[in-house]
Design an enzyme around this catalytic site. Structure first.
Site, PDB file in Angstrom:
ATOM      1  N   TRP A 124     -94.027  -6.245  62.186  1.00  0.00           N
ATOM      2  CA  TRP A 124     -94.309  -4.873  61.759  1.00  0.00           C
ATOM      3  C   TRP A 124     -95.743  -4.466  62.071  1.00  0.00           C
ATOM      4  CZ3 TRP A 124     -90.349  -2.051  61.667  1.00  0.00           C
ATOM      5  CH2 TRP A 124     -89.128  -2.544  61.228  1.00  0.00           C
ATOM      6  N   ASP A 156     -99.715  -0.922  55.139  1.00  0.00           N
ATOM      7  CA  ASP A 156     -98.269  -0.768  55.110  1.00  0.00           C
ATOM      8  C   ASP A 156     -97.774  -1.687  53.988  1.00  0.00           C
ATOM      9  OD1 ASP A 156     -95.550  -0.863  55.391  1.00  0.00           O
ATOM     10  OD2 ASP A 156     -95.540  -1.592  57.462  1.00  0.00           O
ATOM     11  N   LYS A 210     -87.012   0.057  49.799  1.00  0.00           N
ATOM     12  CA  LYS A 210     -87.043  -1.353  49.397  1.00  0.00           C
ATOM     13  C   LYS A 210     -87.310  -1.500  47.902  1.00  0.00           C
ATOM     14  CE  LYS A 210     -88.503  -2.658  53.998  1.00  0.00           C
ATOM     15  NZ  LYS A 210     -87.214  -2.968  54.594  1.00  0.00           N
TER      16      LYS A 210
HETATM   17  C1  LIG Z   1     -93.268  -4.200  56.357  1.00  0.00           C
HETATM   18  C2  LIG Z   1     -92.405  -3.143  56.972  1.00  0.00           C
HETATM   19  N1  LIG Z   1     -92.986  -2.106  57.582  1.00  0.00           N
HETATM   20  C3  LIG Z   1     -92.265  -1.125  58.131  1.00  0.00           C
HETATM   21  C4  LIG Z   1     -90.886  -1.146  58.118  1.00  0.00           C
HETATM   22  C5  LIG Z   1     -90.130  -0.032  58.759  1.00  0.00           C
HETATM   23  O1  LIG Z   1     -89.628   0.834  57.791  1.00  0.00           O
HETATM   24  P1  LIG Z   1     -88.752   2.100  58.222  1.00  0.00           P
HETATM   25  O2  LIG Z   1     -87.497   1.575  58.834  1.00  0.00           O
HETATM   26  O3  LIG Z   1     -88.498   2.828  56.933  1.00  0.00           O
HETATM   27  O4  LIG Z   1     -89.546   2.893  59.183  1.00  0.00           O
HETATM   28  C6  LIG Z   1     -90.235  -2.208  57.489  1.00  0.00           C
HETATM   29  C7  LIG Z   1     -88.771  -2.264  57.461  1.00  0.00           C
HETATM   30  O5  LIG Z   1     -88.165  -3.245  57.146  1.00  0.00           O
HETATM   31  C8  LIG Z   1     -91.027  -3.231  56.904  1.00  0.00           C
HETATM   32  O6  LIG Z   1     -90.443  -4.272  56.295  1.00  0.00           O
END
Ligand SMILES: Cc1ncc(COP(=O)(O)O)c(C=O)c1O
Length: 355
Positions: free
Chosen positions: A100, A167, A191
């Site tokens: 991520w 994030d 989540k």
């Molecule tokens: C740490 C993290 N950041 C970002 C995301 C992406 O989230 P989204 O699909 O809502 O854009 C996730 C999705 O699992 C994640 O676990």
């Protein structure tokens, strides 16, 4: 059979919240459903303001932070953060620790100078003392939990200069937080506080003021802060669900209690994993996540059997991320102790039969 979900992509909702939603979604003839609520009426503003207030109380949020209810998920924020905060030629540091944070760094490249201040190996986290932070960066981007790799930061650098943009999608509202080092925090809601469609952004005034009109209006931090997240139609239902989860969190002891529940949930699973070599969690103990437990079995074939047998017992969505395989149990706020104990018992039993 009771179904227990350990999905990484969407956390379970507390039962009490689901019960309230059931009644409000379908209130019977003559009444307006929550799904039909217009954003332009006072009832919505009351709901939004209550959700914001509950979030403020949970985080003990100082007045100089704004709360934004945006759309697009954390993935949109990967680009929106630099788009709003960086001007031509300005730089930001990125701590790359897994899938991520790498995506966040890549998405920032068209909008400014991206400096990778630390890189992890995917099995452990570079400690803050090893980050090579630059003094002239506008912010330093950090992913507090890498859900794919199962890694989590448990402490953060002091507020000594360049603010952190985090994030926190995977661990937002799972523990108390000292706000001072953070200039901006973002988290997709699905989540730990509801359903997809809503991104919560907590942003310091200095960063709100940095927004310079490049981002589309609904994704512009300054315009949304000014308009109380109503530049255009907000995700009304997702905000309603988040509001109920926030109220639930407050009613259940706040973030200190959420942290205790989180520790209590992770414990029995790591205890099984650490018993012997059958299950393997690659991360060192200091970095392994309490909200995203990644583990492996000696052979991939055995993992398929594990997944099949677990599912037959109602323990679902335990497959690891496609990019690295293995197994994964997400323990977000809505996951119950009962679910975790059922999984731990299954893991012990599986090891006895197949180990
Ligand atoms: C740490 C993290 N950041 C970002 C995301 C992406 O989230 P989204 O699909 O809502 O854009 C996730 C999705 O699992 C994640 O676990």
């Amino acid at each position: 059979m009771t179904l227990f979900s350990f999905a990484s992509a969407q956390g379970p909702l507390p039962r009490e919240v689901l019960t309230q939603l059931r009644d409000e979604i379908n209130p019977g003839a003559g009444a307006l459903s929550l799904l039909e609520l217009p954003f332009s009426v006072p009832a919505f503003e009351e709901m939004r303001a209550a959700a914001e207030q509950d979030l403020r109380e949970l985080l003990a949020l100082p007045e100089d932070y704004s709360v934004l209810f945006l759309q697009g998920g954390a993935s949109a924020m990967f680009a929106l953060v630099p788009m709003n905060l960086l001007r031509r030629g300005e730089a930001a540091d990125y701590i790359e620790t897994g899938l991520w944070s790498r995506r966040a760094a890549r998405a920032a490249q068209p909008w400014g100078v991206v400096r990778v201040a630390a890189s992890g190996d995917g099995r452990s986290l570079p400690p803050a003392t090893q980050w090579r932070r630059s003094g002239d960066a506008v912010y330093c981007h950090l992913t507090t939990t890498e859900t794919v790799e199962g890694l989590q930061y448990f402490s953060f650098p002091a507020a000594d200069g360049v603010p952190i943009v985090a994030d926190m999608t995977a661990d937002f509202l799972t523990r108390p937080l000292q706000l001072a080092p953070f200039g901006l925090i973002y988290a997709s809601a699905q989540k730990n506080l509801g359903i997809a469609g809503l991104t919560i952004v907590v942003v310091h005034r200095a960063f709100v003021e940095r927004a310079h009109g490049i981002a589309p209006a609904p994704l512009d931090f300054a315009r949304q802060a000014e308009a109380r997240s109503k530049v255009n139609t907000p995700p009304v239902f997702a905000i309603a669900v988040a509001g109920k989860v926030l109220r639930w969190l407050r009613g259940n002891g706040g973030l200190a209690a959420a942290e205790e529940r989180g520790e209590r949930k992770a414990k029995p699973l790591y205890a099984v994993i650490d018993d012997d070599d059958f299950y393997d969690a690659p991360a060192p103990k200091r970095d392994r996540s309490r909200v995203s437990l990644r583990f492996h079995l000696p052979e991939p074939r055995l993992e398929e059997t594990f997944l099949r047998e677990a599912e037959a017992q109602g323990l679902v969505h335990l497959r690891g991320h496609a990019e690295i395989g293995g197994l994964r149990a997400a323990l977000y706020n809505g996951v119950t102790q009962e679910a975790v104990e059922a999984l731990a018992a299954f893991m012990r039993d599986f090891r006895q039969r197949r180990g």
